[in-house]
Each structure stands twice: as C-alpha cells, then as structure tokens.
Design a protein around this motif. Structure first.
Motif, short mmCIF file in Angstrom:
data_model
loop_
_atom_site.label_atom_id
_atom_site.label_comp_id
_atom_site.label_asym_id
_atom_site.label_seq_id
_atom_site.Cartn_x
_atom_site.Cartn_y
_atom_site.Cartn_z
N ASP A 24 4.30 -24.08 47.18
CA ASP A 24 4.82 -24.81 46.03
C ASP A 24 5.83 -24.00 45.22
O ASP A 24 6.74 -24.55 44.61
CB ASP A 24 3.67 -25.24 45.11
CG ASP A 24 2.65 -26.11 45.83
OD1 ASP A 24 3.04 -26.77 46.83
OD2 ASP A 24 1.48 -26.12 45.43
N ARG A 25 5.63 -22.69 45.17
CA ARG A 25 6.50 -21.81 44.36
C ARG A 25 6.70 -20.50 45.08
O ARG A 25 5.74 -19.94 45.63
CB ARG A 25 5.83 -21.46 43.02
CG ARG A 25 5.60 -22.61 42.11
CD ARG A 25 6.74 -22.73 41.13
NE ARG A 25 6.53 -23.88 40.25
CZ ARG A 25 7.31 -24.18 39.24
NH1 ARG A 25 8.35 -23.43 38.97
NH2 ARG A 25 7.07 -25.23 38.50
N VAL A 26 7.91 -20.00 45.05
CA VAL A 26 8.19 -18.66 45.57
C VAL A 26 9.02 -17.93 44.50
O VAL A 26 10.08 -18.40 44.10
CB VAL A 26 8.97 -18.72 46.91
CG1 VAL A 26 9.33 -17.32 47.39
CG2 VAL A 26 8.15 -19.45 47.96
N GLU A 27 8.50 -16.81 44.02
CA GLU A 27 9.19 -16.07 42.96
C GLU A 27 9.17 -14.57 43.24
O GLU A 27 8.11 -14.06 43.61
CB GLU A 27 8.53 -16.35 41.59
CG GLU A 27 8.73 -17.78 41.15
CD GLU A 27 8.13 -18.10 39.77
OE1 GLU A 27 8.42 -19.18 39.25
OE2 GLU A 27 7.38 -17.26 39.24
N PRO A 28 10.29 -13.88 43.07
CA PRO A 28 11.61 -14.41 42.74
C PRO A 28 12.10 -15.39 43.82
O PRO A 28 11.77 -15.20 44.99
CB PRO A 28 12.51 -13.16 42.73
CG PRO A 28 11.60 -11.98 42.74
CD PRO A 28 10.31 -12.43 43.29
N VAL A 90 12.62 -15.55 57.49
CA VAL A 90 11.69 -16.67 57.60
C VAL A 90 10.26 -16.15 57.49
O VAL A 90 9.82 -15.35 58.32
CB VAL A 90 11.87 -17.43 58.94
CG1 VAL A 90 10.92 -18.63 59.00
CG2 VAL A 90 13.32 -17.89 59.09
N PHE A 91 9.57 -16.56 56.42
CA PHE A 91 8.14 -16.24 56.29
C PHE A 91 7.38 -17.22 57.19
O PHE A 91 7.51 -18.43 57.05
CB PHE A 91 7.65 -16.40 54.85
CG PHE A 91 8.19 -15.36 53.90
CD1 PHE A 91 8.23 -14.01 54.24
CD2 PHE A 91 8.65 -15.73 52.64
CE1 PHE A 91 8.71 -13.05 53.36
CE2 PHE A 91 9.13 -14.78 51.74
CZ PHE A 91 9.16 -13.44 52.10
N ASP A 92 6.60 -16.65 58.10
CA ASP A 92 5.84 -17.46 59.05
C ASP A 92 4.36 -17.39 58.66
O ASP A 92 3.74 -16.33 58.79
CB ASP A 92 6.08 -16.87 60.46
CG ASP A 92 5.54 -17.77 61.55
OD1 ASP A 92 4.94 -18.82 61.21
OD2 ASP A 92 5.71 -17.42 62.73
N THR A 102 6.37 -22.60 57.14
CA THR A 102 7.34 -21.50 57.05
C THR A 102 8.12 -21.63 55.74
O THR A 102 8.11 -22.68 55.10
CB THR A 102 8.35 -21.52 58.21
OG1 THR A 102 9.08 -22.74 58.16
CG2 THR A 102 7.67 -21.36 59.56
N TRP A 103 8.77 -20.55 55.35
CA TRP A 103 9.61 -20.58 54.14
C TRP A 103 10.82 -19.69 54.37
O TRP A 103 10.68 -18.55 54.82
CB TRP A 103 8.82 -20.07 52.92
CG TRP A 103 9.58 -20.28 51.64
CD1 TRP A 103 10.40 -19.40 51.03
CD2 TRP A 103 9.58 -21.46 50.85
NE1 TRP A 103 10.92 -19.97 49.88
CE2 TRP A 103 10.44 -21.23 49.75
CE3 TRP A 103 8.95 -22.72 50.96
CZ2 TRP A 103 10.67 -22.19 48.77
CZ3 TRP A 103 9.18 -23.67 49.98
CH2 TRP A 103 10.04 -23.40 48.90
N ASN A 104 11.98 -20.23 54.08
CA ASN A 104 13.22 -19.45 54.23
C ASN A 104 13.48 -18.66 52.96
O ASN A 104 13.61 -19.25 51.87
CB ASN A 104 14.41 -20.37 54.49
CG ASN A 104 14.32 -21.00 55.87
OD1 ASN A 104 13.51 -20.57 56.71
ND2 ASN A 104 15.12 -22.01 56.11
#
Ligand code: CA
Length: 613
Positions: A24-28, A90-92, A102-104
């Motif tokens: 839902d959130r990626v910080e920074p 890419v976070f797997d 995944t998240w880029n």
C-alpha cells in the motif's frame, strides 16, 4: 472491470492457500544513486507484506538486511554500490518460493552539483510566509476530495485557500522587495479535521497538501525562486505528526511514538533540557509529552523512526532542490537524535544549513543549541543556525517604551552584550515577529517605531527575517489568539480592496513602510560590511544608540534616536570608529553627509550612513 480483477485476485490467493498480501505504501517513494550514504532503508507497508521474503536482482544493488517488526511492514536496507547507474529495482515478494507481488523501486540520477549545494548565509534577507494566508492563486483547490477540512474564509482559524501557485505567482514581488530566502510554514499534507491551515500536524511526510498543490508544484516553485535569486528553506517537523496520519492506524512498532497511559502534554519548558537541576520527571514530560492531542510525539530513539526522519529530510532536499531547512520545536525532539541528523545531513550536503526553532528567552538557554558552544555536558548540536527569540522580544519592547536604565534602546544593547555565549552570533536569524508571536505593528504601534525596528534588524548582526504582512502594517484588529497574527495578506484574494502586489488603496503609512523595507533590504543585499562586518556599539545615552559595522575599509554607522525630538548628535564619543572617515551617504535617502562631527537625526528615527574617506 476493476472490481472483477480484485475479486479474481482474492480468489486466486484463497485458492493458493496463501494469506492476502498487498503493497500500500513505499517510503521513501524513490531514491537516488550516487548518494554519500550507500544504504537506504525502504519502508514497505501493506497487508501481510512482513510475512514474505523479499529479494532483488540488479547490478550494483543488494539487500543487506530486512526487518519486519510488524506483519504489515517490512524495512528493506538496500545497499547501492558506488557508480551504480540509475535504474529501477524490482522488489520480489515471495512466499514459499512463489512470487506473491512485486514493486518497482526507482533509483534516480542526482542533479549535477547536488551534494555541494550552497545554503543561506548572513548575506540573505529572509521572508516568512504562512501559505494558507498569503495568496490564493488557485481557488479550484480550496476544497479537495478526501480532505477533512473545507475552506472557510469567514473562520479566522479555518482554511482560507492560499496555495503554492499564489506564492509562485508573486515571487517577483518578493524579489523586488529585496528578499533572497523564503521560508514557508509547512506545506505537507495536514488532513486534520480542524486547524489544518497551520501545517504543523503532518499526515503524510512525502506529500504536499493537495489544497496547496502537488509535489511537482512545490519543486517548480523552488526552481522559479532560484531563477529569481531567492533561496527556499523548507519547514520540517521531527518532533510530532498529525494523529490522522495513515500510520497511526497501525504503527510499525508500539514505540514508534512516545506512549502514555493517558494523554500527557509536554510542559513546553524547553529550558528543562539544559537545566543543570532538572528532574527526570520534568525532562520526560518535556521530551515525551505530546505537543497537542492532535499531534503524536515521534520517538526518535527508535532506530527505524530515526532513519525514517533523516531520509525524509534528505529526500526533500534532493527532490525539491532545497537551500536550507527550518526545523520546528527543536528542543522537544531527542537531542542526541537531532545531532545525529545534523551530522548525516551535512555528510550528504557539507555546506547545508538548518535554522532551529529553539524557543528560549535568554541567550544562556539558547546558546546550548548552537553548534560549537562549549556545553558543560559536552553536547554538540551540530545545528548551524538558530532563531534569536531573546532579541525578538527586546525588539518588540525597545521602541515603544520609555528610555530607562534597562529599558528602551538599552534593551537591545544589553542583549547584544550577552553574545559572548554564542559560538557565532552572526548565525542567528533575527526577527521582530513571526507566526507565533505578536505582530510587529501591534506592539510597535506607530510607523516611526516600525521603521526603527526594521532599520535595526537590517543592520545589526545576524540574518534578518521579515514576516509576511509586516510591510502592510498588519495588526490583529479584532481577532484573538493566533488568528490575529496570521491574517490574510492584502491582495492575495480576488476582490481584496487593498492590494500589496499592485499597490492599490494602500494607506500613506503602508506605502511608507513598504518603501522603507524595500530600500533597506535591497541596500543590505549589496553591503558586505552590514552582512559580515564586525559590530561595535556604544552604550545608549539619552535615547541615542550608535553602532558601526566594519569590514576591511568599509564602514556603516547606524544611529537610532528614540526621543520624540530631533537631535544634533555630537560624534566626538565615537571617534575611535570615525577616525579617517570624512563624509557619508545616507543609505535610505541617498543624501550626502558632508561633515561627521555633528549629525542631525529626526525624532523617533534611524539613520544608516555609509562612511567614506
Ligand atoms: Ca487555493
């Protein structure tokens, strides 16, 4: 269509027998390659994300540690090798060997010269804006979907609609006024049900409040300010954050904030932190008590919180191209963390400066927070600049009261004699008012007193700050409390009768003070002696205060006359400073002063004279 696919995803998760996982959130939200500190700690928040195993495959980038203090959070320590080219990592996220999601994550290129950016200095003239109250450049953003508080200009404590566009549109006004550094009270999202206009209850540390504009609007405002020779200093708040912050619904850790069995307020006694006789009880209340019911107290002793705040400040410097930071409620946060933050910040940007709001009323209490002070306990703040609250309160009284043994101009003199405690008094940001203390005109009462205060601020040691509306002679009128210090700037709203930007319908007094501030700030921009010169002053006598700013063969003489009557000043007493100088030029009028042995000065006025041989 969208509903169907979410449903399908839930079914798939169910079929695979796995817990539902989301990001839902990626910080920074992104970071940069080529930073001095090679590790960035990325916080990922989402349902059950902490139960997965995360990996990356990228040249030059590796995960050195992952920590999940709570099933819905994972902190990923990402190490970026020197010379790594910009890329998207890419976070797997895997469970039992299978990719769940995944998240880029983007690692951008830095701007050229980013690390060696220059900061503010004694050459600058500051201006403070409360953005909700300055100019409404875009009425269409006054109310925004999802924001709890709606605009209401009839409520003195409500939102009035000022925004980033309003500031950007009037940067030329500030440039003409002679401003070279702009501090805006916080522009980050404050999605609070009330009092959201002031900005100090932040609910998203990575997002400009949509009622002010977007992150891009802010970055563009900084770039436009730079084109006009104006630096931008961002207001940051490390002590507390708004209780409507998304994180408050599910904190990464219980000790992310300082918790109390029941609501406990700070005692607001900043001096407790440096008091040699302080009790543990008072210290704890000061540091860990909440600033307000609506403002949760960050626990900076928690290493994740510390990293989170440090990275957030660096992210904004890098993203927006900042020239400095103003840090709120400085002594309320953990002082060891604050010193660590300053160290990290200046490792990344060696010339960077931060001005701290250490609201203390005496130099003995305030000097502790300035770097290089020889504190008895060995504490070194690494804080480059502080606001000079003691001087502000002296300025608020000196011109409107009777001269006495320790009143009137002697207040200014006495206070400056205490500069012996500061490592470098020229690093003080000096002011006659701000958004928290009484408006200058409210206490100075007359245009003459205002001019004397402005003349003093523009010529004594330190970096002068003008609070928006000072040049319009704003006072509190019939408004009580903070509202009276934070009135709308004349001309910022369509239909305003008085308009500072166009000069329409200004009173004679407003025209006078505006012109006076403009002349002096612009003059100060070009005068090195007044920016960096040595200060020499003489004990005020008979309501006359004389001081000099000297640098090499440049000298400026300042005379303040607090008497109602004009005076012919016999300058014999000042001969040690006048030696070799024969004449001078009045910095305000441009008139030549042919002889320096006797100088005429009007009642209740200042003379600023550039001396020459
Ligand atoms: Ca607006």
């Amino acid at each position: 269509m969208k509903k169907l696919s979410i449903l399908a995803l839930i079914c798939l998760s169910f079929i695979a027998g796995q817990a539902q996982v989301s990001v839902d959130r990626v910080e920074p939200p992104f970071w940069w390659v080529g930073m001095k500190e090679p590790v960035v700690q990325v916080m990922v928040h989402g349902k059950n994300i902490g139960k997965t195993n995360v990996s990356v495959k990228a040249t030059g980038v590796k995960i050195v540690k992952t920590q999940s203090p709570n099933a819905d959070y994972v902190f990923i320590d990402l190490k970026i090798a020197r010379n790594t080219k910009p890329l998207t990592v890419v976070f797997d996220f895997k469970d039992e060997g299978k990719t769940i999601t995944t998240w880029n994550y983007e690692l951008k290129a830095r701007e050229n010269g980013s690390a060696r950016r220059k900061s503010f200095s004694t050459a600058d003239n500051f201006y403070l804006i409360m953005p909700d109250r300055f100019a409404n450049g875009d009425p269409s953003n006054d109310d925004m979907p999802g924001m709890l508080e709606k605009a209401n200009r009839n409520d003195p404590n409500g939102r009035h609609g000022g925004d980033i566009k309003g500031i950007t549109d009037h940067l030329d006004y500030l440039q003409k006024l002679g401003i070279t550094a702009l501090w805006c009270t916080p522009l980050l999202e404050n999605n609070m049900p009330a009092y959201s206009y002031h900005g100090y209850a932040i609910t998203d540390l990575y997002k400009i409040d949509p009622r002010f504009g977007t992150n891009e609007n802010y970055r563009d405002m900084v770039a436009e300010a730079h084109r006009k020779g104006i630096k931008v200093v961002m207001d940051m708040v490390f002590n507390h954050f708004g209780t409507e912050h998304w994180m408050m619904k599910n904190l990464p850790q219980k000790d992310w904030i300082n918790q109390w069995p029941e609501f406990t307020r700070s005692n607001y006694r900043a001096a407790v932190v440096t008091d040699p006789y302080a009790s543990e009880y008072d210290l704890k209340r000061m540091s860990n008590g909440w600033f307000d019911k609506t403002m949760a107290d960050f626990n900076q002793k928690n290493a994740f919180v510390a990293n989170y705040l440090i990275q957030n400040s660096i992210w904004w410097v890098e993203y927006a191209g900042l020239d400095g930071i103003r840090q709120d409620t400085y002594p309320y946060a953990d002082k060891d963390f604050m010193a660590m933050w300053m160290k990290r910040l200046r490792e990344e940007y060696p010339d960077f400066r931060v001005v701290g709001e250490a609201w203390l009323n005496t130099p003995a209490q305030l000097c502790y927070w300035m770097d290089n002070t020889s504190n008895k306990d060995g504490y070194r703040s690494r804080l480059t600049n502080v606001f000079d609250f003691p001087l502000a309160f002296a300025v608020q009284k000196a011109f409107s009261e009777e001269e006495g043994f320790d009143t009137g101009l002697r207040r200014l003199y006495d206070l400056l004699t205490m500069d012996v405690v500061y490592a470098d008094p020229s690093d003080m940001v000096i002011f006659g008012d701000n958004h928290d203390i009484e408006r200058m005109y409210q206490v100075q009462k007359t245009g003459e007193n205002m001019k004397m205060a402005i003349a003093f601020l523009c010529t004594t040691r330190g970096i002068p700050l003008i609070y928006y509306g000072t040049e319009a002679l704003s006072d509190r009128g019939s408004l009580e409390g903070d509202a009276g210090k934070r009135k709308d700037f004349p001309g910022g709203w369509q239909g305003d009768k008085t308009n500072m930007f166009t000069g329409e319908n200004l009173s004679q007094d407003q025209q006078e003070i505006y012109r006076y501030i403009k002349v002096l700030l612009n003059w100060r921009k070009g005068n090195k002696a007044v920016q960096e010169g040595k200060l020499t002053h003489f004990i005020p006598e008979n309501g006359i205060y004389v001081y000099f700013r000297t640098l090499l063969n440049q000298s400026v003489m300042v005379i303040l006359n607090n008497n109602k009557e004009s005076v012919k000043v016999n300058t014999e007493r000042y001969n040690e400073m006048l030696d070799g100088y024969k004449k001078g030029v009045d910095a305000v009028t441009g008139a030549t002063i042919k002889k320096l042995d006797k100088i005429d000065i009007d009642g209740k006025s200042a003379r600023i004279i550039e001396l020459s041989k």
